[in-house]
Design a protein around this motif. Structure first.
Motif, mmCIF file in Angstrom:
data_model
loop_
_atom_site.group_PDB
_atom_site.id
_atom_site.type_symbol
_atom_site.label_atom_id
_atom_site.label_comp_id
_atom_site.label_asym_id
_atom_site.label_seq_id
_atom_site.Cartn_x
_atom_site.Cartn_y
_atom_site.Cartn_z
ATOM 1 N N ILE A 78 0.751 -1.326 0.077
ATOM 2 C CA ILE A 78 0.052 -0.001 0.131
ATOM 3 C C ILE A 78 0.796 1.266 -0.048
ATOM 4 C CG2 ILE A 78 -1.945 -1.150 0.970
ATOM 5 C CD1 ILE A 78 -1.080 0.497 3.843
ATOM 6 N N TYR A 79 2.194 1.077 0.126
ATOM 7 C CA TYR A 79 2.728 2.255 0.177
ATOM 8 C C TYR A 79 3.830 2.639 -1.270
ATOM 9 C CZ TYR A 79 2.806 2.053 5.224
ATOM 10 O OH TYR A 79 2.395 2.005 6.359
ATOM 11 N N VAL A 80 3.605 3.759 -1.682
ATOM 12 C CA VAL A 80 4.690 4.142 -2.624
ATOM 13 C C VAL A 80 6.091 4.365 -2.080
ATOM 14 C CG1 VAL A 80 5.222 6.315 -4.306
ATOM 15 C CG2 VAL A 80 3.058 5.693 -4.059
ATOM 16 N N MET A 81 6.874 3.938 -3.154
ATOM 17 C CA MET A 81 8.336 3.612 -2.446
ATOM 18 C C MET A 81 9.386 4.553 -3.391
ATOM 19 S SD MET A 81 7.990 1.744 0.028
ATOM 20 C CE MET A 81 9.764 1.532 0.482
ATOM 21 N N GLY A 82 10.294 5.266 -2.502
ATOM 22 C CA GLY A 82 11.155 6.201 -3.272
ATOM 23 C C GLY A 82 12.500 5.949 -2.875
ATOM 24 N N TRP A 83 13.620 6.222 -3.707
ATOM 25 C CA TRP A 83 14.877 6.366 -3.486
ATOM 26 C C TRP A 83 15.587 7.836 -3.430
ATOM 27 C CZ3 TRP A 83 17.994 2.589 -1.243
ATOM 28 C CH2 TRP A 83 17.364 1.282 -1.435
ATOM 29 N N PHE A 84 15.919 8.091 -2.499
ATOM 30 C CA PHE A 84 16.592 9.621 -2.412
ATOM 31 C C PHE A 84 18.108 9.437 -2.019
ATOM 32 C CE2 PHE A 84 13.048 12.319 -2.522
ATOM 33 C CZ PHE A 84 12.020 11.532 -2.139
ATOM 34 N N ARG A 85 18.932 10.612 -2.508
ATOM 35 C CA ARG A 85 20.615 10.350 -2.234
ATOM 36 C C ARG A 85 21.056 11.922 -1.628
ATOM 37 N NH1 ARG A 85 22.899 9.628 -7.935
ATOM 38 N NH2 ARG A 85 22.457 11.755 -9.016
ATOM 39 N N GLN A 86 21.794 11.577 -1.062
ATOM 40 C CA GLN A 86 22.562 12.991 -0.271
ATOM 41 C C GLN A 86 24.044 12.868 -0.758
ATOM 42 O OE1 GLN A 86 21.920 13.873 3.939
ATOM 43 N NE2 GLN A 86 22.231 16.037 3.362
ATOM 44 N N PRO A 87 24.578 13.671 -1.723
ATOM 45 C CA PRO A 87 25.857 13.703 -2.029
ATOM 46 C C PRO A 87 26.677 14.335 -0.698
ATOM 47 C CG PRO A 87 24.653 14.377 -3.709
ATOM 48 C CD PRO A 87 23.696 14.359 -2.469
ATOM 49 N N PRO A 88 27.947 14.370 -0.887
ATOM 50 C CA PRO A 88 28.674 14.875 0.162
ATOM 51 C C PRO A 88 28.486 16.475 0.286
ATOM 52 C CG PRO A 88 29.871 13.206 -0.836
ATOM 53 C CD PRO A 88 28.836 13.421 -1.503
ATOM 54 N N GLY A 89 28.238 16.937 1.273
ATOM 55 C CA GLY A 89 28.123 18.597 1.325
ATOM 56 C C GLY A 89 26.814 18.973 0.521
ATOM 57 N N LYS A 90 25.952 18.364 0.372
ATOM 58 C CA LYS A 90 24.758 18.762 -0.597
ATOM 59 C C LYS A 90 23.506 18.312 0.185
ATOM 60 C CE LYS A 90 27.057 18.811 -5.164
ATOM 61 N NZ LYS A 90 27.011 18.533 -6.480
ATOM 62 N N GLU A 91 22.391 18.796 -0.187
ATOM 63 C CA GLU A 91 21.060 18.394 0.339
ATOM 64 C C GLU A 91 20.684 17.161 -0.468
ATOM 65 O OE1 GLU A 91 19.417 22.913 1.278
ATOM 66 O OE2 GLU A 91 18.461 21.616 -0.146
#
Length: 124
Positions: free
Chosen positions: A31-44
């Motif tokens: 029932i959940y939409v799933m996502g991938w996010f990432r945080q590069p060094p020194g960035k949002e």
């Protein structure tokens, strides 16, 4: 909220591949939409990919489109991120996220549950 645990990160040379996995704690994973996010060094933190509840619809950031593939196995409560042709700029902490909603979203604030992240480092 659902508990999420990522795995599969590591060190890889440019041009190589990695497959990230994210295991969810709940049997209602579908029932959940799933996502991938990432945080590069020194960035949002930034959006990478997301997949609908059934798996028939996905969205990708322009920077990964054509190289990364998101998929899910609802029977195993797991979402995957296949990453090919990796570049040094893909180096980041990768986070799995779950959204209790009907539509796929690229917005971080739309996701209620987050994993702890897994480090991906791509050497040149």
């Amino acid at each position: 909220q659902v508990q999420l645990e990522e795995s599969g990160g590591g060190l890889v040379q440019a041009g190589g591949s990695l497959r990230l996995s994210c295991a969810a704690s709940q049997r209602t994973f579908r029932i959940y939409v799933m996502g991938w996010f990432r945080q590069p060094p020194g960035k949002e933190r930034e959006f990478v990919a997301a997949i609908s509840r059934s798996g028939d619809n996905a969205e990708y950031a322009d920077s990964v489109n054509g190289r990364f593939t998101i998929s899910r196995d609802n029977a195993e409560n797991t979402v995957f991120l296949q990453m090919n042709s990796l570049k040094p700029e893909d180096t980041a902490i990768y986070y799995c996220a779950a959204r209790y909603g009907a539509s796929v979203s690229t917005e971080e604030l739309m996701y209620e549950s987050w994993g702890q992240g897994t480090q991906v480092t791509v050497s040149s």
